[in-house]
Design a protein around this motif. Structure first.
Motif, mmCIF file in Angstrom:
data_model
loop_
_atom_site.group_PDB
_atom_site.id
_atom_site.type_symbol
_atom_site.label_atom_id
_atom_site.label_comp_id
_atom_site.label_asym_id
_atom_site.label_seq_id
_atom_site.Cartn_x
_atom_site.Cartn_y
_atom_site.Cartn_z
ATOM 1 N N ASN A 18 0.841 -1.176 0.000
ATOM 2 C CA ASN A 18 0.000 0.000 0.000
ATOM 3 C C ASN A 18 0.889 1.243 0.000
ATOM 4 O O ASN A 18 1.806 1.350 0.791
ATOM 5 N N SER A 19 0.614 2.172 -0.884
ATOM 6 C CA SER A 19 1.526 3.301 -1.030
ATOM 7 C C SER A 19 1.424 4.282 0.125
ATOM 8 O O SER A 19 2.272 5.147 0.269
ATOM 9 N N GLY A 20 0.391 4.183 0.934
ATOM 10 C CA GLY A 20 0.256 5.120 2.043
ATOM 11 C C GLY A 20 -0.071 6.521 1.574
ATOM 12 O O GLY A 20 0.229 7.507 2.242
ATOM 13 N N ILE A 21 -0.691 6.603 0.414
ATOM 14 C CA ILE A 21 -1.039 7.894 -0.181
ATOM 15 C C ILE A 21 -1.914 8.678 0.794
ATOM 16 O O ILE A 21 -2.756 8.113 1.481
ATOM 17 N N ILE A 47 -0.188 13.331 -1.342
ATOM 18 C CA ILE A 47 1.213 13.202 -0.949
ATOM 19 C C ILE A 47 1.556 11.716 -0.958
ATOM 20 O O ILE A 47 0.833 10.909 -0.396
ATOM 21 N N LEU A 48 2.654 11.376 -1.614
ATOM 22 C CA LEU A 48 3.120 9.991 -1.586
ATOM 23 C C LEU A 48 4.333 9.922 -0.664
ATOM 24 O O LEU A 48 5.399 10.417 -1.015
ATOM 25 N N PRO A 49 4.183 9.351 0.509
ATOM 26 C CA PRO A 49 5.328 9.303 1.423
ATOM 27 C C PRO A 49 6.347 8.242 1.003
ATOM 28 O O PRO A 49 5.993 7.234 0.409
ATOM 29 N N ARG A 69 -1.773 3.736 -5.647
ATOM 30 C CA ARG A 69 -2.197 3.066 -4.424
ATOM 31 C C ARG A 69 -1.235 1.957 -4.016
ATOM 32 O O ARG A 69 -1.210 1.538 -2.890
ATOM 33 N N LYS A 78 2.795 0.325 -4.138
ATOM 34 C CA LYS A 78 4.187 0.660 -4.378
ATOM 35 C C LYS A 78 5.069 -0.549 -4.171
ATOM 36 O O LYS A 78 4.660 -1.517 -3.533
#
Lengths: 473, 461
Positions: free
Chosen positions: A459-462, B125-127, B161, B163
């Motif tokens: 999950n990208s944590g967007i 924001i993509l951390p 969503r 990565k």
């Protein structure tokens, strides 16, 4: 045929009425849970009337999605993991649910703090044991032992007769072995009923000075438990205890304890593949770190290999003695962290020589020299082919670069060092212990309550950018 | 079901006025649609096969009916219905893969045609994990994003969503270019060779090197690409020679040509400047290569336009006074743009009539005196669509051409106007370091921030 139709073809359609809601699926989908599950039994029902199941249809639709596509739909977030687990147990598809809820393979270069597990009282964890086989976590805090299952949910807490436990180890599915520096002996507690089931003291009929020996470290193999004992005057040894009879099978590595070279092992690891026991003790004082690593063969009780620092090894590394050691059981290698330079070194357990160490090179110029500070506290743990290092409060990972899909031969430039944490994370406290289990990395910090759980996630944590700046973490 | 019964049902359908109507049972729920709708994604797709393969009167699909209803709308209209917002994008993506219509979903959600520069919201924001700030970013046309930070490259899928992160041999990646969603070319100014990385497996599939005369390593200064070629600007590790290598993308990255090979002798400063930005201008079939050098006498540089077939420079702009801090070319606008390093203003040059001594025309305040100041240092300029984006400090300026009317005669000045992007709360912040476009989004990274900012054209789904 009494409603049973074992010859139902895999592609046949079947109707289910779950709590009033109609579902239609195929026999093969229902059977994917294996022949022992409830759904498999239902798939054998013939006839056109829908089978009625008196359960919640919403949760069932989540589980049906899981069976169809092998992944949990996002609607599962409406339910707690425990609800899903309970319902999956009812339908007999717990293993599918478990594999879909399990964290993805831990990748130190892309991991983040997932949660902190905190016992309800005396929450500063003195020792813990992450169990690889079932992903559970056994924590000792104050005089209590608490077990968390693979889902990190609280399973059991036992109060022991000690007021402070220094080491804990799960040795059987329900049995924990504990030791304390406040009292003598190794004690076994059954976590199912909270009872002490056995205890073992180190005594020597020929030597009356051996009494009230305390346990410093515990390790186990499939059939034996190993515990290091020392007496108040320093004399120490490792006892090997048979798991089936719960009796001492041998006494290994008795040492006088009169110098740093002969102190009681504070870390024990049993390497079942090689039939070896690794013990190490490291002390630090005003003049830096000193300690040893020693390998025993438990059958002959002989020392197979030993190193003592400062004193042995490469002369260029003199004064840069080891600060912590860990054994990689998958790759059969020893890893040590150097106290002065902060470098990582590895040694192949299959060819140990006088100086077996391969010092891994720091190639990241921005990190070079970061570890060079006196009076630091170190912790190292090897897990899933990565070395996780705690340096005071900082958590870093050394991971191997792969080239063309083939792992490169061992050379000193094949590892990269990266921070795993953010600066804010490191300010929480000095890292005491790091251990991996079930693709999670567990970290405890000195005088900080709870156990941090780090894991990797696809999950990208967007996040929404509505709040200014990077205050999101 | 026996064959006879199926044909009987088929006969029943044929006699019906709606022989095109198909009924499908998905997870217990019935749907009706036409054969045209189902076969609109191609004759080999899952949906076409349902109609042709199934013997049953009502074909059955053992999947979730709610998700299917969304996809049916997608097939009918080309876009998702509004109630899709109550579903998780991940679920839609996985389900669309089962039906083999992920491309359709991407086209409806992350289509470059939906990019609207005037409707970009700083939305997401993509951390990034770890402590390294991004050093390079790359995008694919449909909005997959690769971010290099430290020795790692994190890739985000088109929905941003999901990565995954791989470890590379680089200390830090300085140039990154996405060749496909799974392949990227990466290089660094302190590392020899251009690496083609498989971002799924985390492996190096190929390393491309330039054999320079000094036989030292060859570092990568810039990467560019056209549909047919991959361009790489190499400099020898001893920094005494440089060139641009052209590789064929159609032919396993076979080297096709070497252009602009310079060996440095004496004090010829100009040839010592490797190209640090490569951009293909397809309408002119030219490769734009720019590079600059900062010395005690100020910043000087050059922009060269190469004909890669002949290997000749077609046009060269030497930059002495107010050299570019960054330059870019726009196919659509037939122009190139630069930010002056000392004035910090945006300049334009028309690619259709290059030839004057100073082709530049200042879009902003042209009266600024060139002095020792370096107001434009660190500014970036990129063009996308009909607009030019210029970052200054923490802000992005959006330059767009105002089309006055149709009687456009030669010599008429083109009119460009500027907007500051974002609302008041979005302004300022750390200096913007990289700017990239993909799908309907703009991506940017800032100094010392371990994240990527996403500016989205449509309201975030």
């Amino acid at each position: 045929m009494n409603g049973l139709n074992p010859a139902a073809a895999a592609g046949d359609r079947i109707k289910l009425n779950v709590g009033g809601k109609l579902f239609e699926t195929t026999v093969s989908t229902l059977r994917s849970g294996g022949p022992d599950c409830l759904l498999y039994a239902l798939s054998n029902r013939s006839g056109h009337d829908p089978v009625f199941i008196d359960r919640d249809p919403e949760i069932f639709s989540v589980l049906l999605s899981l069976l169809r596509s092998n992944r949990l739909p996002s609607t599962a977030k409406r339910f707690s993991n425990q609800e899903l687990i309970d319902e999956a147990l009812y339908f007999g598809i717990e293993s599918q649910l478990r594999s879909s809820l399990a964290p993805s393979r831990i990748n130190g270069i892309d991991a983040s703090l997932f949660t902190t597990v905190k016992p309800s009282s005396d929450a500063v964890v003195s020792d813990f044991n992450a169990v690889e086989s079932d992903g559970s976590l056994w924590a000792a805090h104050g005089g209590q032992i608490t077990v968390y299952d693979w889902n990190l949910s609280h399973t059991a807490t036992s109060r022991t007769h000690f007021d402070f436990i220094n080491s804990v180890r799960r040795i059987q599915s329900d049995i924990a072995a504990i030791g304390s520096l406040q009292g003598s002996g190794l004690h076994f507690y059954n976590m199912a009923n909270g009872r002490r089931v056995h205890s073992i003291d180190w005594v020597d009929p020929s030597d009356v000075r051996i009494y009230k020996a305390r346990v410093h470290a515990i390790s186990d193999s499939i059939d034996s438990v190993f515990a290091s004992y020392d007496c108040y005057h320093g004399e120490n040894c490792v006892l090997m205890i048979d798991k089936s009879t719960m009796e001492i099978s041998s006494e290994i590595g008795r040492m006088p304890g009169n110098s740093a070279k002969y102190m009681v092992p504070t870390k024990l690891t049993c390497i079942s593949d090689l039939g070896l026991l690794v013990g190490s003790s490291i002390t630090s004082g005003a003049f830096g770190y000193s300690g040893y690593i020693r390998l025993w063969d438990p059958r002959t009780r002989d020392v197979v290999w030993e190193t003592f620092e400062p004193g042995s090894g490469r002369s260029s590394r003199f004064g840069d003695s080891l600060a912590d050691v860990d054994v990689d059981l998958d790759e059969l290698a020893l890893f040590k962290i150097c106290s002065k330079s902060g470098d990582l070194a590895m040694a192949d357990l299959r060819k140990l020589t006088d100086d077996p160490w391969l010092y891994l090179k720091e190639k990241n110029s921005s990190l070079r020299g970061v570890g060079r500070k006196d009076g630091r506290s170190f912790a190292i743990h090897r897990y899933r082919k990565q070395a996780f290092v705690g340096r005071d409060g900082e958590l870093e990972v050394w991971s191997r670069v792969e080239e063309n899909g083939v792992e490169m031969i061992v050379d000193e430039e094949m590892y990269r060092r990266n921070y795993m944490d953010k600066v804010e994370d490191s300010e929480r406290g000095v890292i005491k212990k790091i251990e991996g289990g079930g693709d999670r990395l567990f970290v405890t910090r000195e005088d900080v309550e709870g156990i941090e759980v780090w894991q990797s996630c696809y999950n990208s944590g967007i996040a929404s950018a509505s709040s200014r700046g990077c205050s999101l973490w | 079901m026996p064959r006879s019964e199926a044909s009987k049902n088929g006969a029943h359908h044929d006699s019906n006025f709606s022989s095109n109507v198909v009924t499908i049972d998905v997870g217990g729920q019935l749907f009706q649609t036409t054969k045209q709708t189902l076969s609109s994604v191609g004759s080999k797709s899952f949906f076409s096969n349902i109609i042709s393969d199934s013997n049953a009167a009502v074909p059955f699909i053992d999947r979730d009916p709610d998700l299917f209803s969304l996809f049916l709308s997608l097939l009918r209209t080309g876009s998702l219905p509004s109630n899709a917002k109550s579903f998780d994008m991940q679920d839609l993506i996985f389900e669309s893969r089962f039906y083999g219509i992920e491309d359709l979903l991407i086209a409806s959600q992350s289509n470059p045609d939906q990019f609207d520069a005037f409707n970009l919201d700083r939305s997401l924001i993509l951390p990034l994990n770890g402590r390294d700030s991004p050093s390079a970013i790359a995008t694919t046309p449909y909005g997959e994003l690769h971010v290099a930070h430290g020795s790692k490259i994190t890739s985000f899928d088109w929905s941003l969503r999901r990565k995954s992160t791989i470890l590379t041999q680089f200390m830090a990646v300085d140039s990154l270019l996405a060749l496909s969603p799974a392949l990227a070319a990466a290089g660094a100014t302190d590392f020899s060779g251009l690496q083609i990385l498989d971002l799924d497996k985390g492996t190096v599939t190929e390393t491309l090197n330039w054999e320079n005369v000094t036989r030292s390593g060859s570092t990568v200064q810039a990467i560019g690409a056209s549909d047919e070629h991959l361009f790489t600007s190499f400099e020898s590790s001893r920094r005494n020679s440089n060139c641009i290598m052209v590789y064929s993308r159609r032919d396993d990255l076979r080297p096709v040509a070497t252009i602009g090979h310079y060996e440095i002798f004496g004090a010829d400063l100009d040839s010592a400047i490797p190209s640090t930005k490569l951009q293909w201008i397809s309408s002119h079939n030219l490769l734009m290569a720019s590079g600059s050098h900062s010395g005690p006498s100020g910043v000087s540089g050059n922009i060269k336009f190469w004909d890669i077939r002949s290997g000749n420079v077609v046009w060269e702009v030497k930059e002495k006074l107010d050299c570019f801090a960054d330059a870019t070319a726009s196919d659509v606008l037939s122009s190139m743009f630069k930010v002056g390093v000392s004035t910090g203003e945006v300049f334009m040059a028309d690619l259709r009539n290059l030839g004057g001594v100073d082709p530049w025309f200042c879009l902003g305040d042209g009266r600024k005196v060139v002095n020792g100041k370096k107001e434009g240092l660190g500014c970036r300029v990129e063009s996308h669509g009909r607009q030019v984006f210029c970052s200054k400090g923490g802000d992005v300026q959006l330059w767009s051409e105002v089309l006055i009317d149709s009687r456009k005669t030669e010599g008429d000045e083109r009119v460009f106007r500027k907007n500051l992007m974002g609302r008041v709360k979005d302004l300022g912040g750390n200096r913007i370091e990289k700017l990239c476009f993909g799908g309907n989004k703009m991506f940017l990274t800032r100094k010392d921030e371990q994240c990527v900012e996403v500016w989205n054209s449509v309201k975030s789904y």
